[in-house]
Design an enzyme around this catalytic site. Sequence first.
Site, PDB file in Angstrom:
ATOM      1  N   HIS A   1     -22.615 -12.106  -9.151  1.00  0.00           N
ATOM      2  CA  HIS A   1     -23.910 -11.995  -9.654  1.00  0.00           C
ATOM      3  C   HIS A   1     -24.039 -12.998 -10.764  1.00  0.00           C
ATOM      4  CE1 HIS A   1     -21.613  -9.184 -12.200  1.00  0.00           C
ATOM      5  NE2 HIS A   1     -22.492  -9.648 -13.377  1.00  0.00           N
TER       6      HIS A   1
ATOM      7  N   HIS B   1     -24.553 -12.919 -14.136  1.00  0.00           N
ATOM      8  CA  HIS B   1     -24.050 -12.858 -15.608  1.00  0.00           C
ATOM      9  C   HIS B   1     -23.120 -14.032 -15.957  1.00  0.00           C
ATOM     10  CE1 HIS B   1     -25.784  -8.420 -16.369  1.00  0.00           C
ATOM     11  NE2 HIS B   1     -26.618  -9.376 -16.639  1.00  0.00           N
TER      12      HIS B   1
ATOM     13  N   ASP C   1     -20.514 -13.907 -17.600  1.00  0.00           N
ATOM     14  CA  ASP C   1     -19.257 -13.742 -17.885  1.00  0.00           C
ATOM     15  C   ASP C   1     -18.632 -13.538 -16.218  1.00  0.00           C
ATOM     16  OD1 ASP C   1     -20.627 -11.408 -17.365  1.00  0.00           O
ATOM     17  OD2 ASP C   1     -19.176  -9.972 -17.945  1.00  0.00           O
ATOM     18  N   HIS C   2     -19.488 -13.810 -15.290  1.00  0.00           N
ATOM     19  CA  HIS C   2     -18.970 -13.980 -13.968  1.00  0.00           C
ATOM     20  C   HIS C   2     -19.535 -15.367 -13.649  1.00  0.00           C
ATOM     21  CE1 HIS C   2     -18.143  -9.737 -13.318  1.00  0.00           C
ATOM     22  NE2 HIS C   2     -18.968  -9.541 -14.529  1.00  0.00           N
TER      23      HIS C   2
ATOM     24  N   HIS D   1     -26.073  -3.749  -9.646  1.00  0.00           N
ATOM     25  CA  HIS D   1     -25.925  -4.068 -10.970  1.00  0.00           C
ATOM     26  C   HIS D   1     -27.141  -4.918 -11.762  1.00  0.00           C
ATOM     27  CE1 HIS D   1     -23.695  -5.191 -14.898  1.00  0.00           C
ATOM     28  NE2 HIS D   1     -23.796  -6.518 -14.646  1.00  0.00           N
TER      29      HIS D   1
ATOM     30  N   ASP E   1     -19.521  -6.420 -10.620  1.00  0.00           N
ATOM     31  CA  ASP E   1     -20.322  -5.407 -11.405  1.00  0.00           C
ATOM     32  C   ASP E   1     -21.291  -4.673 -10.475  1.00  0.00           C
ATOM     33  OD1 ASP E   1     -18.646  -6.280 -13.316  1.00  0.00           O
ATOM     34  OD2 ASP E   1     -20.386  -7.108 -14.414  1.00  0.00           O
TER      35      ASP E   1
ATOM     36  N   GLU F   1     -14.426  -3.197 -10.794  1.00  0.00           N
ATOM     37  CA  GLU F   1     -14.478  -3.326 -12.416  1.00  0.00           C
ATOM     38  C   GLU F   1     -14.321  -1.600 -12.774  1.00  0.00           C
ATOM     39  OE1 GLU F   1     -17.659  -2.341 -14.422  1.00  0.00           O
ATOM     40  OE2 GLU F   1     -19.375  -2.257 -12.821  1.00  0.00           O
TER      41      GLU F   1
ATOM     42  N   HIS G   1     -11.908  -5.789 -15.182  1.00  0.00           N
ATOM     43  CA  HIS G   1     -12.978  -5.682 -16.094  1.00  0.00           C
ATOM     44  C   HIS G   1     -13.240  -4.560 -16.728  1.00  0.00           C
ATOM     45  CE1 HIS G   1     -17.412  -6.308 -16.825  1.00  0.00           C
ATOM     46  NE2 HIS G   1     -17.304  -7.568 -16.427  1.00  0.00           N
TER      47      HIS G   1
END
Lengths: 601, 658
Positions: A68, A70, A72-73, A157, A178, A203, A414
């Site tokens: 996705h 975000h 941090d991904h 998510h 997530d 996660e 995660h």
Amino acid sequence: MPEIKVTPLGAGQDVGRSCILVSIGGKNIMLDCGMHMGYNDDRRFPDFSYITQNGRLTEFLDCVIISHFHLDHCGALPYMSEMVGYDGPIYMTHPTKAICPILLEDFRKITVDKKGETNFFTSQMIKDCMKKVVPLNLHQTVQVDDELEIKAYYAGHVLGAAMVQIKVGEESVVYTGDYNMTPDRHLGAAWIDKCRPDVLISESTYATTIRDSKRCRERDFLKKVHETVERGGKVLIPVFALGRAQELCILLETFWERMNLKAPIYFSTGLTEKANHYYKLFITWTNQKIRKTFVQRNMFEFKHIKAFDRSYADNPGPMVVFATPGMLHAGQSLQIFKKWAGNEKNMVIMPGYCVQGTVGHKVLSGQKKLEMEGRTTLEVKLQVEYMSFSAHADAKGIMQLIRMAEPRSVLLVHGEAKKMEFLKDKIEQEFSVSCFMPANGETATIATNPSVPVDISLNLLKREAALGGPLPDSKKPRTMHGTLIMKDNSLRLVSPEQALKELGLNEHQLRFTCRVQLQDPYSDADTLNRVYSHLKSVLKGYTIQHLPDGTVMVESIVLKVSSSAEDPNTKVVLLSWSYQDEELGSFLSSLLRKGLPSGLC
Amino acid sequence: MKLYCLSGHPTLPCNVLKFKSTTIMLDCGLDMTSALHFLPLPLVHSPRLSKLPGWVSKDGTIALEKELKECAGRVFVDSLPEFCLPERELLDLSTIDVILISNYHCMMALPYITEHPGFTGTVYATEPTLQIGRLLMEELVNFMERVPKAQSATCWKNKEIQRLLPGPLKEAVDVWTWKRCYSLQEVNSALSKVQLVGYSQKVELFGAVQVTPLSSGYSLGSSNWIIQSHYEKVAYVSGSSLLTTHPQPMDQSSLKNSDVLILTGLTQIPTANPDGMLGEFCSNLAMTIRAGGNVLIPCYPSGVIYDLLECLYQFIDSANLGSTPFYFISPVANSSLEFSQIFAEWLCQNKQSKVYLPEPPFPHAELIQTNKLKHYPSIHGDFSAEFRQPCVVFTGHPSLRFGDAVHFVELWGKSSLNTIIFTEPDFSYLDALAPYQPLAMKCVYCPIDTRLNFHQVPKLLKEVQPLHVVCPEQYTQPPPTQVHRSDLMLELQLPPMPYRRCSVLGLPFRRRYERIQLLPELAKSLVPSEIKPGISVATVSAVLQSKDNKHVLQPAPKPAPAPPSKKRKRVVEESPEVRAPKPLLSGAVPLEPSLATLHKHGITEVKVEDTPDGHILHLQAEDTLIQLEEDGTHIVCDSNESLRITLRDLVLRFLQKL
């Protein structure tokens, strides 16, 4: 023994810079390629030198999958593909493909333009990186190459978040990214079928939390916002531009409407309108209710929420401001926070998880004096509230997903090590499957035991099914006999006869003949009769025939009786059998050698 | 494997495939051309229609003035229009396991099938197919229900009477099976049975068959289907297009190597080039408007209309039509326009990239924003207040028998300034206009059918190489009106198998293999031996487990531990255990090595006798014979069982076991 290897380069016993390497059936896959919000140095990106010391990654990876948008991904993606070097396919869903470059550009601007860092990826690199992206549709089976296939499932998510199943032959891995197991105001719940993967990589952000009902949390949130506004305070809600922001906007919008409130609500950065437009165009990714009513009323057209201008922060009177980014680590949300932190009438509400090292995390852990850049300190007097609105599965949800997918083993990423430990025990207890939680750079090796697919000739299968009867009988399992032909890469199971024919081999008949002498003072015909009766009584469940031509047949074994030339009381029983009847033939000859019992007529 | 053909209409197919114990319906098309035999349903009272004379046979013996009306020499049924359903008697509809839908035009008969008592199957369709299909059905129901008609004509259906009616009513077939339109409730119930699927999604049916939709390039969410097991593959190609319009391009490569390819839904207008038609459409539209006339475009609420609007978007300003109002009137106009913008995944590349910006993929959003295009649910209400002429109206239904189009033909038909432009290819425009004659309005026929034509099909088939092709019989001969046009039929190297309504075809399949899984423990226990270079064999003795059409081989259970030998002697007269059958043997036993081995075992007195086919070995001390031939060995050994077993094993050593 085939095995699957999983190595987190990021998100191993940690939250941030998710990047997990999976080796399965000779294929190497990178799952996510994120950045760490808590660091500003090299640790901000995953350590790609783990894959290779010198140069490009293309030949070491078969594909990269982004779960996705975000950061941090996906925050390290342009760095990985353009600066380290990777030219293979990158898979992500359509909404992720649409939104990801915008967030990357935002991230780049903050880092390069505001903080003045050099040696960072450029706008062009983001564009070049996105050219390598292949869009994924939900449930579509994508053939990466002849052997490797991937399939995306809805993760709930954020808009476009996906879980992916990776399959090579009979082995498979599911990576959840997530996910959220409960539908909210704008997204649906994650779903996967009973795909029984060898490993489920999940996660575990909320590994130990079981959250109370969402309704309570929402009521609390609205109450706190309302009280602060009533007493003339300002509410800062740090969010990421897309995701929870829309959820909370829908929540506040409906509340303002219902309560007829007048205090202004602002949304920082020009991204809002654009963001909401994405939600409108990708409405098929939202929940059932919004999808059903979008023609009549689009939930993402807000009446009460307006665009924020930097100057508004100093306006007197109450207001609510949604500002980016979500962890107060940079940008507008941090600027506003600095302005409002000194006044106890104000409030900051952190609606999601904050990574260690961020201002958000420090504030949440109760620090009242913050060291800022340039050796200044900031006193925190405003009220700090934490309310978990991030759409992650809680412990209950994680267990629920495991129940859905029925994996053979689970691997946690995660999350924080301590919490993972707890969840790991719980999973192992409840599902009796092994559970792994490798740290960054550590490899978990999971032995798989795939069955071997073989082509069986329909004749053989039908013959077997006919003999075996309609239902399998567990007490009397039938053994099937066949020949497996291994040629090139094909495995075919056929009847031995067919195998001989196909391979152009001649059959070699091996026969045995045995003469057994008996003392039996009767006529030849009577002796044959006596042999027949004896065999009848001994051999149950065999076909025994007394044929008119003076022979007895046991299955396909022929028995004949003749008198010895010298002694008419000595009879010779001639047995002849082929190798296929070896057991029975051997049994019969030994049986007859013992003579006939006297009680026979 | 059998194919039951329930519809004779080549572009509105309905076939049932029986494949490996599953019963799969392919499409569920509704032939609406039957409606052309009926009088139009006017939205507002039409004095002209109500004054049409009733029909009486020439000799006056049959008088059906109430049921049949005459207009310009043709006879029409004065009743709610009825439709020709797929055949419902050819097979038991309750046995259908699944229905696969290829595009939203091919699902209009769904409620007639799924609401059939006893139907328990599942319908598979893509999301756009479901959503737009729903809109088409809702529109149809709405058109029918808002003009209730008390009368229901049935007498004319009597066989004896129908025989005496004038054509084309006389030639209409199976009229007694025609049915009225379904209700909204039936639509909802039918569509609740739909399960959504995405392109290239592999859907398992009962473990036996896998079905997969593939993009067919014709309309939003339109699909071809692959129906396959591990060894057999049927490709169902229905309504496919190779032209670049708004949908995702056709996926051809996944159709490759099928055993049977069922080909339906080719273009209905093979002589018209869609691009040329689009040009003609625009120029006629502009001409009429400039001359002060109105333009009526009878159309479906989704599909080609998106392309027409896109074309007009580019054309309006250059043709100076900026101030002309464009109206789109349909009970589902708004929904259709909104839905078209949210299916990014199903659109062609350049529309998809617009969504990334983010911008709506279709430019009609801008036409609406700038007020150039207005949409209304019907001519009543807001529309009548805002209606300005001259204007352009897009509205249904293309058959001109129901819907708002009926009103506009009545309204504008008398003036030659106005133009009606036919773009939908499903209905003959002459038949559509028949009950409105005499008509002064100009008629332009610009049918736009982007589906495959007879030149594209051979190329496609050459590419995908199916072993057999099945198609409607109409494709195997030139059209009846153009019998000399042999270019308007399929000419393939391997002649296709034709079908017609009610055909039952046996499909040429020879299933020879099935997929089975060897459990790892079993696989590990196998001992392969190389028989020829590159070919190894292993004997497998295992227990077969079959469940849900999946087969698994697991190791045979180990025999119970042998009882102690003493005990065994006493009970020796029990039947021998049934063991795994012995393998077949192959190869030959060579003489010299045999002798050497015998020697090693201490058997030295061997006399060798040559025979025409081999050798006989006399083991003199043991009084035993071994007859060696090329394809057989015979051991004659009387008393000594252990010797026999030694000799047996010795011989086996030279042979391959299968």
